[in-house]
Design a protein around this motif. Structure first.
Motif, PDB file in Angstrom:
ATOM      1  N   GLU A  18       2.327   9.440   7.294  1.00  0.00           N
ATOM      2  CA  GLU A  18       1.411   8.395   7.525  1.00  0.00           C
ATOM      3  C   GLU A  18      -0.095   8.826   7.457  1.00  0.00           C
ATOM      4  O   GLU A  18      -1.151   8.240   7.010  1.00  0.00           O
ATOM      5  CB  GLU A  18       1.638   7.923   9.073  1.00  0.00           C
ATOM      6  N   GLU A  20      -1.315  10.663   5.301  1.00  0.00           N
ATOM      7  CA  GLU A  20      -1.848  10.648   3.887  1.00  0.00           C
ATOM      8  C   GLU A  20      -1.848   9.404   3.364  1.00  0.00           C
ATOM      9  O   GLU A  20      -2.757   9.124   2.684  1.00  0.00           O
ATOM     10  CB  GLU A  20      -1.010  11.707   3.114  1.00  0.00           C
ATOM     11  N   ILE A  21      -0.842   8.338   3.507  1.00  0.00           N
ATOM     12  CA  ILE A  21      -0.837   7.217   3.037  1.00  0.00           C
ATOM     13  C   ILE A  21      -0.777   6.026   3.867  1.00  0.00           C
ATOM     14  O   ILE A  21      -0.844   4.839   3.474  1.00  0.00           O
ATOM     15  CB  ILE A  21       0.397   6.982   2.096  1.00  0.00           C
ATOM     16  N   ARG A  52       0.205   3.919  -3.002  1.00  0.00           N
ATOM     17  CA  ARG A  52      -0.252   5.285  -2.795  1.00  0.00           C
ATOM     18  C   ARG A  52       0.867   6.187  -3.105  1.00  0.00           C
ATOM     19  O   ARG A  52       0.482   7.342  -3.556  1.00  0.00           O
ATOM     20  CB  ARG A  52      -0.882   5.113  -1.192  1.00  0.00           C
ATOM     21  N   PHE A  53       2.093   5.993  -2.547  1.00  0.00           N
ATOM     22  CA  PHE A  53       3.203   7.092  -2.874  1.00  0.00           C
ATOM     23  C   PHE A  53       3.218   7.033  -4.243  1.00  0.00           C
ATOM     24  O   PHE A  53       3.363   8.521  -4.564  1.00  0.00           O
ATOM     25  CB  PHE A  53       4.399   6.685  -1.946  1.00  0.00           C
ATOM     26  N   GLY A  56       0.486   9.072  -5.950  1.00  0.00           N
ATOM     27  CA  GLY A  56       0.512  10.501  -5.599  1.00  0.00           C
ATOM     28  C   GLY A  56       1.539  11.160  -6.370  1.00  0.00           C
ATOM     29  O   GLY A  56       1.105  12.295  -6.929  1.00  0.00           O
ATOM     30  N   SER A 116       0.709  -1.256   0.114  1.00  0.00           N
ATOM     31  CA  SER A 116      -0.079   0.167  -0.107  1.00  0.00           C
ATOM     32  C   SER A 116       0.828   1.231   0.065  1.00  0.00           C
ATOM     33  O   SER A 116       0.362   2.429  -0.418  1.00  0.00           O
ATOM     34  CB  SER A 116      -0.966   0.112   1.275  1.00  0.00           C
ATOM     35  N   PHE A 117       2.180   1.238   0.642  1.00  0.00           N
ATOM     36  CA  PHE A 117       2.835   2.337   0.467  1.00  0.00           C
ATOM     37  C   PHE A 117       3.219   2.578  -0.994  1.00  0.00           C
ATOM     38  O   PHE A 117       3.147   3.954  -1.461  1.00  0.00           O
ATOM     39  CB  PHE A 117       4.375   2.202   1.340  1.00  0.00           C
TER      40      PHE A 117
END
Length: 338
Positions: free
Chosen positions: A234, A236-237, A123-124, A127, A119-120
């Protein structure tokens, strides 16, 4: 050019436990997430191999994807020993050397025993690709995320890779966070700290005077908050970093001296040649290992009881920290000790 470079440092010995298994698991786990998301072209990993007599790339069993996206920066034992003086492991030099050679738009530092979740990455990277506002905001400051703790009862058995993957899938979201209630919030155990490549260059990396243990992340955070800003990424993601816990007894032979804690300063600590910029250091690839298949079987040290035990341990530590802080406040407040 990749969007993100992960940098970390390690050594082929028993520093902090079975460092070879820890690093191998960390690299394969990150590559597994990258492959699952189809973002191999967006991520590179640089490992600073600090003073290993036998190079790490020669002993690690890496998946094909891990071998493709990972390069090893090999610092010789003699040169490493000269730089670190009486320190057992000068991480600031090792990490800075990897940062100077990173090619990603953003560079994130992790520990060699920290698993980076899918998920990191999702999502990062999303973004950076899809939100000009997020990319601009993230490029202006230090980004920090903490980590959860995988119980030592599981990690010390050095389980096969597929066991680790299934363990994280089953228990990852239940694992406790390390360093709750730390002050400031970026002085907690690090999951990842990220800056744009331009900001790493502006700060000249970690302070290379901090050759011992601790405070190097907090020092960077303090410098970031003085003239720019630090973001709790953290929020945000989410929190998707997991530490392979180890016993503090493993550090006993290493004389783990603490770095001095200093007041925040806007000083740029290193000279323009920070990160061994003028030193010829080989940057090499590793060969992939044969695929290792393994079925996950629940057994001692791999179940919910260990997770709950770790939650309890972290809760006790948090309560103790809160108690110490309360006593300190009472003793330093006029009339508080009455």
């Amino acid at each position: 050019m990749p969007l993100l470079t992960l940098v970390l440092c390690s050594r082929n010995d028993s520093y902090a436990g079975n460092s070879v298994w820890q690093l191998e698991t960390t690299l394969n786990f990150a590559a597994h997430q990258v492959e699952s998301l189809g973002c191999e072209q967006d991520v590179e990993i640089i490992v600073a191999d600090w003073g290993s007599a036998t190079a790490l790339r020669e002993v690690l069993r890496l998946s094909p994807v891990a071998a493709r996206i990972t390069r090893f920066l090999e610092i010789s034992p003699g040169f490493a020993s000269e730089l670190q003086q009486d320190s057992p492991f000068a991480e600031v030099f090792a990490n800075n050397a990897a940062i100077r050679r990173a090619t990603g738009d953003f560079i994130g530092r992790i520990d060699q025993d920290t698993l980076v979740g899918g998920s990191f990455f999702e999502r990062f990277l999303a973004g950076l690709r899809e939100s000009a506002a997020a990319r601009q905001r993230w490029s202006e400051g230090l980004l920090f995320v903490g980590r959860r703790s995988i119980p030592e009862a599981f990690a010390r058995t050095t389980p096969p890779f597929h066991d680790v993957v299934r363990y994280v899938e089953r228990f990852g979201r239940r694992l406790p966070r390390e360093g709750r209630l730390q002050s400031p919030w970026f002085d907690a155990p690090v999951g990842i700290v990220i800056l744009s490549r331009e900001l790493w260059e502006a700060y000249r990396g970690y302070d290379e005077r901090l050759i011992y243990w601790g405070f190097m992340e907090a020092d960077l955070g303090y410098r970031a908050t003085i003239n720019r800003c630090a973001y709790d990424l953290e929020r945000e993601i989410g929190l998707d970093f997991l530490h392979l816990a180890h016993s503090r007894a493993w550090f006993a032979p290493t004389r783990r001296t603490m770095n001095p804690r200093r007041e925040p300063s806007i000083e740029v600590p290193n000279d323009p040649d920070w990160g061994l910029a003028t030193v010829e250091v080989p940057l090499r690839k590793a060969e992939p290992a044969e695929p290792i298949e393994c079925e996950w079987v629940a057994g001692p040290g791999s179940g919910i009881s260990e997770v709950l035990a770790e939650v309890g341990r972290q809760s006790v530590l948090t309560a103790a920290r809160v108690g110490r802080r309360l006593v300190k406040v009472l003793l330093t407040t006029p009339g508080g000790g009455a």
